[in-house]
Design a protein around this motif. Structure first.
Motif, PDB file in Angstrom:
ATOM      1  N   ASP A  10      34.152  31.328  52.790  1.00  0.00           N
ATOM      2  CA  ASP A  10      34.345  32.213  51.649  1.00  0.00           C
ATOM      3  C   ASP A  10      33.049  32.910  51.250  1.00  0.00           C
ATOM      4  O   ASP A  10      33.029  34.113  50.960  1.00  0.00           O
ATOM      5  CB  ASP A  10      34.905  31.442  50.456  1.00  0.00           C
ATOM      6  CG  ASP A  10      36.387  31.130  50.597  1.00  0.00           C
ATOM      7  OD1 ASP A  10      37.014  31.670  51.538  1.00  0.00           O
ATOM      8  OD2 ASP A  10      36.910  30.342  49.796  1.00  0.00           O
TER       9      ASP A  10
ATOM     10  N   PHE B 271      39.017  34.378  50.030  1.00  0.00           N
ATOM     11  CA  PHE B 271      39.936  33.234  50.094  1.00  0.00           C
ATOM     12  C   PHE B 271      40.207  32.928  51.548  1.00  0.00           C
ATOM     13  O   PHE B 271      40.494  33.832  52.340  1.00  0.00           O
ATOM     14  CB  PHE B 271      41.256  33.541  49.364  1.00  0.00           C
ATOM     15  CG  PHE B 271      42.232  32.407  49.394  1.00  0.00           C
ATOM     16  CD1 PHE B 271      42.028  31.286  48.596  1.00  0.00           C
ATOM     17  CD2 PHE B 271      43.329  32.430  50.228  1.00  0.00           C
ATOM     18  CE1 PHE B 271      42.917  30.228  48.624  1.00  0.00           C
ATOM     19  CE2 PHE B 271      44.219  31.374  50.271  1.00  0.00           C
ATOM     20  CZ  PHE B 271      44.012  30.265  49.467  1.00  0.00           C
ATOM     21  N   THR B 272      40.106  31.663  51.915  1.00  0.00           N
ATOM     22  CA  THR B 272      40.255  31.193  53.298  1.00  0.00           C
ATOM     23  C   THR B 272      39.458  32.066  54.267  1.00  0.00           C
ATOM     24  O   THR B 272      39.936  32.449  55.337  1.00  0.00           O
ATOM     25  CB  THR B 272      41.743  31.135  53.738  1.00  0.00           C
ATOM     26  OG1 THR B 272      42.331  32.427  53.647  1.00  0.00           O
ATOM     27  CG2 THR B 272      42.506  30.140  52.895  1.00  0.00           C
TER      28      THR B 272
ATOM     29  N   THR C 104      38.008  38.454  52.818  1.00  0.00           N
ATOM     30  CA  THR C 104      37.899  39.355  51.677  1.00  0.00           C
ATOM     31  C   THR C 104      38.522  40.681  52.062  1.00  0.00           C
ATOM     32  O   THR C 104      38.154  41.277  53.080  1.00  0.00           O
ATOM     33  CB  THR C 104      36.436  39.573  51.257  1.00  0.00           C
ATOM     34  OG1 THR C 104      35.862  38.332  50.843  1.00  0.00           O
ATOM     35  CG2 THR C 104      36.345  40.559  50.100  1.00  0.00           C
TER      36      THR C 104
ATOM     37  N   ARG D 190      39.854  34.430  41.986  1.00  0.00           N
ATOM     38  CA  ARG D 190      40.059  33.530  43.121  1.00  0.00           C
ATOM     39  C   ARG D 190      41.529  33.132  43.241  1.00  0.00           C
ATOM     40  O   ARG D 190      42.062  33.044  44.359  1.00  0.00           O
ATOM     41  CB  ARG D 190      39.191  32.283  42.969  1.00  0.00           C
ATOM     42  CG  ARG D 190      37.702  32.525  43.191  1.00  0.00           C
ATOM     43  CD  ARG D 190      36.932  31.232  43.196  1.00  0.00           C
ATOM     44  NE  ARG D 190      37.416  30.328  44.232  1.00  0.00           N
ATOM     45  CZ  ARG D 190      37.204  29.021  44.244  1.00  0.00           C
ATOM     46  NH1 ARG D 190      36.522  28.452  43.269  1.00  0.00           N
ATOM     47  NH2 ARG D 190      37.675  28.269  45.221  1.00  0.00           N
TER      48      ARG D 190
ATOM     49  N   GLY E 165      44.318  34.123  46.396  1.00  0.00           N
ATOM     50  CA  GLY E 165      45.100  33.150  47.146  1.00  0.00           C
ATOM     51  C   GLY E 165      46.557  33.510  47.297  1.00  0.00           C
ATOM     52  O   GLY E 165      47.262  32.928  48.123  1.00  0.00           O
TER      53      GLY E 165
ATOM     54  N   VAL F 239      50.213  29.757  43.381  1.00  0.00           N
ATOM     55  CA  VAL F 239      48.784  29.448  43.497  1.00  0.00           C
ATOM     56  C   VAL F 239      48.384  28.624  42.279  1.00  0.00           C
ATOM     57  O   VAL F 239      48.560  29.063  41.140  1.00  0.00           O
ATOM     58  CB  VAL F 239      47.939  30.730  43.584  1.00  0.00           C
ATOM     59  CG1 VAL F 239      46.483  30.380  43.864  1.00  0.00           C
ATOM     60  CG2 VAL F 239      48.471  31.658  44.669  1.00  0.00           C
TER      61      VAL F 239
ATOM     62  N   ILE G 120      43.810  26.021  44.690  1.00  0.00           N
ATOM     63  CA  ILE G 120      42.478  26.618  44.622  1.00  0.00           C
ATOM     64  C   ILE G 120      41.594  25.661  43.841  1.00  0.00           C
ATOM     65  O   ILE G 120      41.849  25.368  42.669  1.00  0.00           O
ATOM     66  CB  ILE G 120      42.507  27.990  43.922  1.00  0.00           C
ATOM     67  CG1 ILE G 120      43.489  28.928  44.625  1.00  0.00           C
ATOM     68  CG2 ILE G 120      41.103  28.590  43.884  1.00  0.00           C
ATOM     69  CD1 ILE G 120      43.133  29.273  46.037  1.00  0.00           C
TER      70      ILE G 120
END
Length: 545
Positions: free
Chosen positions: A62, A87-88, A91, A457, A461, A471, A517
């Protein structure tokens, strides 16, 4: 980065590579394993896991994606862009406005040649885009990337304008249609209607039409008479332009203009011509412009409307990708541009209808945080995030709370059943959302450690196409907390909530749609319900500086 089987005794801090179903629930891939996770695994009889362990010189996925995206778009608003939170290891870059995308293909290629861990995917150069459309994505393929690779990407991108959306800057056109003897009026109107639809999709409503005889002198007079009255002149001739000396190009020359290019290597669209008259572009439209289907004229018009120069050499370069016939995936120009992934429209419900019954006469939502009432602070943090709009759920008698947010432009939902519990506030708030909302973020009003960064954030997700339709914020040890984001597929269930059950039942019934998250410390749990909670929290804040 080291990847492979890891014994539990050595697995703390490692990143789980594959989801594991345990008797007490699922540990999802990508989770950083903590002591509590290892205890659960041990109790389940698991002796080792497949995991990734970053080296000392690696940058987490990230952080790496966020750094490269920041270098790619250091001033997003200036270049018509918006960035998602990472995220993961991903971007995304979205268009902040409609227009034409410009990028440096060579620079993108150099970024992708740095290291296989670092990838940058984009739409094509000169793509027509709509506001909210995804333009590019930075993706770190493994769970970390070498610091040297991230730094090299930042160096290459430093000072470069790698991506930019050019918004429309030309807003008016002359449309000159020529007519031959015996030409049916329906033919004229069909052409005019198709061109109008193209221009409307480009944001141009000021279209000044005139019909003249299909003769060089008549066309020249019309062009000269239009001089200075519009940003672009368009010509749609009754008969296809067959030569540089045909009526269309000849009329331009007779008016004192210059022909830059006759014909283009795009099919349909071959018989376009391009010129200039006293500094304004003149486009001779091909006959296929009478159809709404994509043709070469669309590419030229899109660029001109967005203020981009189009030369004869630019037209010559359109041959690669210029075979447009029978390409069903391309939309008609009147739809406003290519279909692509969009930035989701997320609304927030700020739940503020509680009675503060444990505060001994004080109102917890009016306690001071950042120099203002907590409710106002939470509302402003939501407004500073990627949330599109915020609805605040209040009781009818909450005059002081209403006053605290009165000037912020929030929507207010009055919950007459607030005394029955949180479920009624969620139901009332979701029922007030519009049809254009993709997801709702449910935020408790008494959680002063939730920041705009945390909210972004959670939004990052959300990806229902990937199965991430709920999420949830959790603590580092996996304890579930707030806020929680729900995709539209769950709105009906949310509107059916009652009493004080909240949305926990939906989370229990749909675990496969939930992505967690991790928020630092106790951010996801820090709701303050009593004077002692507030006193303890303020001491912690003071101690942390």
């Amino acid at each position: 980065m080291r990847f492979g089987p890891v014994r539990l005794a050595e697995a703390e801090g490692a990143i789980l590579a594959h989801s594991l179903r345990l008797p007490d629930g699922t540990l999802k891939k990508g989770r950083i394993l903590g002591a509590a996770d290892l205890s659960r695994l041990s109790k389940a009889g698991v002796q080792s896991v497949i995991a990734a362990r970053p080296d000392l010189d690696d940058v987490g996925e990230d952080l790496a994606a966020g750094r490269i995206a920041a270098a790619l778009a250091p001033d997003p608003a200036k270049w018509g862009l918006e960035l998602s939170a990472p995220f993961t290891g991903r971007t995304n870059v979205f268009a902040a406005t409609s227009g034409v995308l410009r990028l440096d293909p060579d620079l993108v290629e150099r970024i992708n040649a740095i290291d296989e861990a670092v990838t940058l995917a984009t739409l094509p150069d000169h793509a027509r885009v709509k506001a909210r459309q995804m333009l590019a994505t930075v993706k770190i393929i493994p769970y970390a990337a070498p610091e040297a690779a991230v730094a090299e990407a930042e160096r290459l991108l430093g000072g470069a304008t790698a991506l930019q959306v050019h918004a429309p800057v030309r807003h008016s056109t002359d449309l000159i249609l020529t007519q031959t003897p015996g030409m049916k009026p329906q033919m004229l109107e069909k052409g005019a209607q198709a061109v109008r639809a193209r221009l409307t999709a480009l944001g141009i409503s000021d279209v000044r039409e005139q019909v003249v005889a299909h003769e060089t002198a008549a066309l020249a007079d019309a062009l000269a008479g239009a001089n200075g009255t519009a940003d672009i002149s368009l010509i749609l001739t009754a008969s296809a332009t067959s030569d540089r000396d045909d009526v269309g190009p000849a009329g331009l020359a007779a008016a004192g203009g210059t022909l830059q290019r006759f014909g283009m290597p795009v099919d349909p669209g071959n018989l376009l011509f391009l010129g200039q008259l006293d500094g304004r572009p003149v486009v001779g439209l091909p006959g296929c412009a009478r159809s709404p289907k994509l043709n070469g004229a669309d590419w030229v018009l899109e660029r001109l409307v967005c203020g981009l120069e189009v030369t004869g050499q630019d037209v010559a370069r359109m041959g690669v990708g210029g075979l447009l016939k029978e390409i069903s995936a391309r939309p008609e120009p009147r739809t406003g541009g290519a279909t692509a992934p969009q930035r989701p429209r997320v609304a927030a419900l700020l739940l503020a209808a509680g009675a503060s019954s444990r505060m001994q006469g004080r109102d917890k939502l009016l306690e001071t945080v950042d120099g203002r009432p907590l409710l106002r602070t939470m509302a402003k943090r939501l407004q500073a995030s990627g949330v599109e709009r915020t609805l605040c759920v209040l009781r009818a008698e909450d005059t002081e709370r209403r006053a605290a947010i009165a000037d912020l432009g929030l929507g207010v939902v009055t919950n007459a059943q607030a005394a029955e519990g949180m479920g009624t506030s969620i139901a009332a708030g979701v029922a007030a959302l519009g049809d254009d909302v993709d997801a709702v973020l449910i935020v408790l009003g008494d959680m002063p450690e939730i920041s705009s960064h945390h909210i972004d954030r959670l939004i990052a997700g959300f990806d229902p196409a990937e199965g991430r339709a709920i999420v949830r914020a959790v603590t580092p040890d996996g304890t579930s907390g707030h806020p929680v984001l729900f995709g539209r597929r769950f709105f009906e269930a949310l509107m059916g909530l009652a009493g004080d059950q909240g949305a926990r039942v939906i989370l229990r019934e749909h675990p496969d749609f939930v992505v967690d998250i991790v928020l630092d410390g106790v951010v996801a749990l820090a709701d303050l319900d009593t004077p002692q909670d507030w006193a303890d929290w303020r001491r912690r804040q003071a101690a942390s500086g």
